[in-house]
Design an enzyme around this catalytic site. Structure first.
Site, short mmCIF file in Angstrom:
data_model
loop_
_atom_site.label_atom_id
_atom_site.label_comp_id
_atom_site.label_asym_id
_atom_site.label_seq_id
_atom_site.Cartn_x
_atom_site.Cartn_y
_atom_site.Cartn_z
N VAL A 7 -38.06 -54.08 13.91
CA VAL A 7 -37.01 -53.61 14.82
C VAL A 7 -35.74 -54.41 14.57
O VAL A 7 -35.71 -55.62 14.82
CB VAL A 7 -37.44 -53.76 16.29
CG1 VAL A 7 -36.34 -53.20 17.21
CG2 VAL A 7 -38.77 -53.07 16.55
N THR A 10 -29.90 -51.84 14.47
CA THR A 10 -29.50 -50.46 14.25
C THR A 10 -30.69 -49.53 14.05
O THR A 10 -30.75 -48.45 14.65
CB THR A 10 -28.58 -50.36 13.01
OG1 THR A 10 -27.47 -51.24 13.19
CG2 THR A 10 -28.06 -48.93 12.84
N THR A 12 -35.13 -49.01 13.35
CA THR A 12 -36.49 -49.52 13.39
C THR A 12 -37.26 -48.89 12.24
O THR A 12 -37.27 -47.66 12.10
CB THR A 12 -37.18 -49.17 14.72
OG1 THR A 12 -36.50 -49.84 15.80
CG2 THR A 12 -38.65 -49.60 14.72
N GLY A 109 -33.62 -65.75 13.26
CA GLY A 109 -34.27 -64.50 13.64
C GLY A 109 -35.62 -64.33 12.99
O GLY A 109 -35.84 -64.76 11.85
N ALA A 110 -36.53 -63.69 13.70
CA ALA A 110 -37.89 -63.49 13.18
C ALA A 110 -37.88 -62.75 11.86
O ALA A 110 -38.67 -63.05 10.95
CB ALA A 110 -38.72 -62.74 14.22
N ASP A 111 -36.99 -61.77 11.73
CA ASP A 111 -36.96 -60.98 10.49
C ASP A 111 -36.59 -61.83 9.28
O ASP A 111 -37.07 -61.60 8.17
CB ASP A 111 -36.00 -59.81 10.63
CG ASP A 111 -34.58 -60.24 10.96
OD1 ASP A 111 -34.39 -61.27 11.63
OD2 ASP A 111 -33.63 -59.53 10.56
N ASP A 131 -30.11 -59.28 2.78
CA ASP A 131 -30.56 -58.16 3.62
C ASP A 131 -29.34 -57.36 4.07
O ASP A 131 -28.51 -57.85 4.85
CB ASP A 131 -31.34 -58.70 4.82
CG ASP A 131 -32.02 -57.58 5.61
OD1 ASP A 131 -31.71 -56.40 5.36
OD2 ASP A 131 -32.84 -57.90 6.50
N THR A 134 -27.41 -54.41 9.74
CA THR A 134 -26.26 -54.42 10.65
C THR A 134 -25.28 -55.49 10.22
O THR A 134 -24.06 -55.29 10.21
CB THR A 134 -26.74 -54.67 12.09
OG1 THR A 134 -27.74 -53.71 12.43
CG2 THR A 134 -25.58 -54.57 13.07
#
Length: 261
Positions: A7, A10, A12, A109-111, A131, A134
């Protein structure tokens, strides 16, 4: 089958794994207003369309989110609708295997941790993950697999929106490569500025990061991911590998680290 859910602000992205392979995937808009029940309806609708699930069930779920309100609803959805399925939510206390060498690790951030794990597992270190989401995020991973730092630049779509809202004669354009760098019309002039401008931004930042990561910058592997990566990958000479499912792969790896097989 493992369901991995990434998630972001912008979009998911959802992916189904059979073993180590992504065999099905979907991309939907991230809506912070959706409740756990609404998320379940959307998810079950997507899963029902997949012929791959006719004779197989979801055996595990792995979730990461950069949107706290959505993460809370995702957690509630998995509890209510998939309560008997092992679920791993990437948050403090979850084993990732990635030491975070930041002034405040909780800010990461986890991502970004998930991407660092996937990149290091697949390609070893040192490496840089770019990456295109957004924001355009750059994550530095050491030769030991440590998350050692980051760079955050404006995202491509945010930049297009800003130009369109601030310029009286500028409009949103389709995000595609123009015919040439030197444009012959206003639309292609904007497209050229976006595509080649971000390619130059990526190359410049990666060059500086690689010089700080290793005494031999040539050994640094640069991995691109994110929905807008295909727009820039072919123009940025610093990018070595395009892995569209990097975050989903990282979620699979973290699931395996936290759930007994």
């Amino acid at each position: 089958m493992l369901l991995a859910v990434d998630v972001s602000n912008t979009h998911t992205v959802l992916g189904l794994f059979e073993g180590e392979e992504v065999i099905e995937h979907w991309r939907i808009a991230t809506d912070p207003r959706r409740t756990a029940d609404e998320i379940a309806v959307v998810l079950q609708g997507l899963l029902a369309q997949s012929p791959l699930l006719k004779n197989a069930d979801i055996s595990g779920i792995a979730i990461c989110s950069t949107v706290p309100s959505v993460l809370n609803e995702m957690r509630e959805m998995s509890r209510r609708y998939y309560g008997d399925v092992p679920t791993v939510v990437v948050e403090p206390g979850v084993r990732t295997g990635v030491p975070v060498r930041m002034d405040n690790p909780k800010e990461v951030g986890a991502d970004r941790v998930v991407n660092a794990l996937a990149a290091y597992t697949l390609y070893r270190g040192p490496c840089v993950v770019v990456d295109f989401g957004t924001a355009t995020s750059f994550d530095a991973v050491s030769a030991k697999g440590e998350y050692v730092g980051a760079v955050t630049a404006p995202g491509i779509e945010i930049s297009v929106d800003a130009l369109a809202s601030a310029g009286a004669q500028l409009h949103k354009v389709e995000l595609v490569r123009p015919r040439s760098v030197i444009a012959k019309n206003a639309v292609e002039a904007l497209q050229s500025g976006i595509v080649y401008g971000f390619a130059g931004l990526v190359d410049g930042i990666v060059e500086r990061m690689a010089a700080e990561l290793s005494p031999n910058p040539e050994e640094v592997t640069v991995v691109a991911t994110g929905s807008l990566a295909p727009l820039v990958v072919g123009e940025a000479g610093s990018i070595d590998i395009h892995e569209p499912w990097l975050t989903l792969i990282g979620l699979r790896l973290i699931y395996q680290k936290n759930v007994s097989q």
